[in-house]
Design a protein around this motif. Structure first.
Motif, short mmCIF file in Angstrom:
data_model
loop_
_atom_site.label_atom_id
_atom_site.label_comp_id
_atom_site.label_asym_id
_atom_site.label_seq_id
_atom_site.Cartn_x
_atom_site.Cartn_y
_atom_site.Cartn_z
N GLY A 1 -14.04 120.43 107.82
CA GLY A 1 -14.40 120.89 109.16
C GLY A 1 -14.92 119.78 110.06
N THR A 2 -15.76 118.93 109.55
CA THR A 2 -16.29 117.83 110.35
C THR A 2 -15.17 116.87 110.74
N GLY A 3 -14.26 116.64 109.81
CA GLY A 3 -13.11 115.79 110.11
C GLY A 3 -12.26 116.35 111.24
N LYS A 4 -12.12 117.68 111.27
CA LYS A 4 -11.35 118.31 112.35
C LYS A 4 -12.04 118.12 113.69
N GLU A 5 -13.37 118.24 113.70
CA GLU A 5 -14.13 118.02 114.94
C GLU A 5 -13.91 116.59 115.45
N VAL A 6 -13.99 115.64 114.54
CA VAL A 6 -13.79 114.23 114.91
C VAL A 6 -12.36 114.01 115.38
N ALA A 7 -11.39 114.58 114.67
CA ALA A 7 -9.98 114.40 115.03
C ALA A 7 -9.71 114.96 116.43
N ARG A 8 -10.35 116.07 116.79
CA ARG A 8 -10.18 116.63 118.13
C ARG A 8 -10.68 115.65 119.20
N LYS A 9 -11.82 115.01 118.91
CA LYS A 9 -12.36 114.03 119.86
C LYS A 9 -11.43 112.83 120.00
N VAL A 10 -10.91 112.35 118.88
CA VAL A 10 -10.00 111.20 118.91
C VAL A 10 -8.73 111.58 119.67
N ASP A 11 -8.17 112.74 119.35
CA ASP A 11 -6.94 113.19 120.01
C ASP A 11 -7.13 113.34 121.52
N ALA A 12 -8.23 113.98 121.91
CA ALA A 12 -8.50 114.17 123.34
C ALA A 12 -8.66 112.82 124.05
N GLY A 13 -9.33 111.88 123.40
CA GLY A 13 -9.52 110.56 123.99
C GLY A 13 -8.20 109.81 124.14
N MET A 14 -7.37 109.91 123.13
CA MET A 14 -6.07 109.23 123.19
C MET A 14 -5.19 109.84 124.28
N ARG A 15 -5.25 111.15 124.43
CA ARG A 15 -4.43 111.82 125.45
C ARG A 15 -4.82 111.39 126.87
N ARG A 16 -6.09 111.13 127.05
CA ARG A 16 -6.52 110.72 128.40
C ARG A 16 -6.54 109.21 128.57
N GLY A 17 -6.11 108.48 127.53
CA GLY A 17 -6.02 107.03 127.62
C GLY A 17 -7.35 106.32 127.49
N ALA A 18 -8.30 106.93 126.79
CA ALA A 18 -9.63 106.35 126.64
C ALA A 18 -9.59 105.13 125.71
N SER A 19 -10.54 104.25 125.92
CA SER A 19 -10.67 103.07 125.06
C SER A 19 -11.32 103.50 123.73
N THR A 20 -11.27 102.60 122.77
CA THR A 20 -11.90 102.87 121.47
C THR A 20 -13.39 103.14 121.65
N ASP A 21 -14.03 102.37 122.50
CA ASP A 21 -15.47 102.57 122.74
C ASP A 21 -15.74 103.94 123.36
N GLU A 22 -14.87 104.36 124.28
CA GLU A 22 -15.05 105.67 124.91
C GLU A 22 -14.84 106.80 123.90
#
Length: 183
Positions: free
Chosen positions: A100-121
């Motif tokens: 479950g925690t991994g899914k929460e983190v994956a959602r954050k990574v996916d959302a960031g990548m979709r909006r073109g966020a940097s690694t730091d963001e």
């Protein structure tokens, strides 16, 4: 459900720091990128606290139900009718908590990548799971631990009640009653 406040609160209070530690470990190791993997140490700890929590709630629930029926019986939480079901439930809950925690983190990574966020963001978005939300004041990872504890208390309570009815020898069946228009 007040009788379950202590095990529920203990479960929540043990889950939250584990979730927090694993997210922080991920950020330290991967900087917010890569696949989230729960450490074997955390998996073992999750299994231990899950087993203890389920056993405590089941025993309390089953004994309470036998007492409510007015029977002078001791609830057997290791009865053959429930032992396999209970172990499967514990295993499934442990797996859900681990992933479950991994899914929460994956959602954050996916959302960031979709909006073109940097690694730091993206790392900052992941850190937000550990920080108070400005508008609600709640900490997402703490709210998740609370939700899990409440949900699992209700489920294990019902398992204990049903098994107590089987052990009682006096409950011949059950029937669900639904209010008119409820479904």
């Amino acid at each position: 459900m007040e009788v379950f406040e202590t095990p529920m609160n203990n479960f929540r209070d043990e889950l939250e720091p584990l979730f927090r530690k694993e997210i922080e470990r991920f950020l330290d190791l991967a900087g917010g990128m890569g696949e989230f993997v729960t450490s074997s140490e955390a998996e073992q700890e999750i299994r231990k606290i899950t087993d203890r929590f389920v056993d405590d709630v089941l025993l309390t629930s089953g004994q309470r139900e036998l007492d409510r029926l007015g029977l002078d019986l001791t609830f057997n939480q290791l009865s053959p009718t429930i032992a396999n079901t209970l172990q499967n439930y514990k295993d499934q809950l442990t797996e859900t908590l681990i992933f479950g925690t991994g899914k929460e983190v994956a959602r954050k990574v996916d959302a960031g990548m979709r909006r073109g966020a940097s690694t730091d963001e993206i790392a900052e978005d992941i850190r937000s799971l550990l920080q108070k939300e400005p508008d609600t004041g709640r900490i997402p990872i703490a709210a998740r631990a609370e939700m899990i504890a409440r949900t699992e208390v209700a489920l294990v309570n019902e398992i204990g009640r049903l098994d107590a009815w089987d052990q009682s020898g006096v409950v011949a069946g059950k029937q669900w009653v639904v209010a008119a228009g409820a479904c």
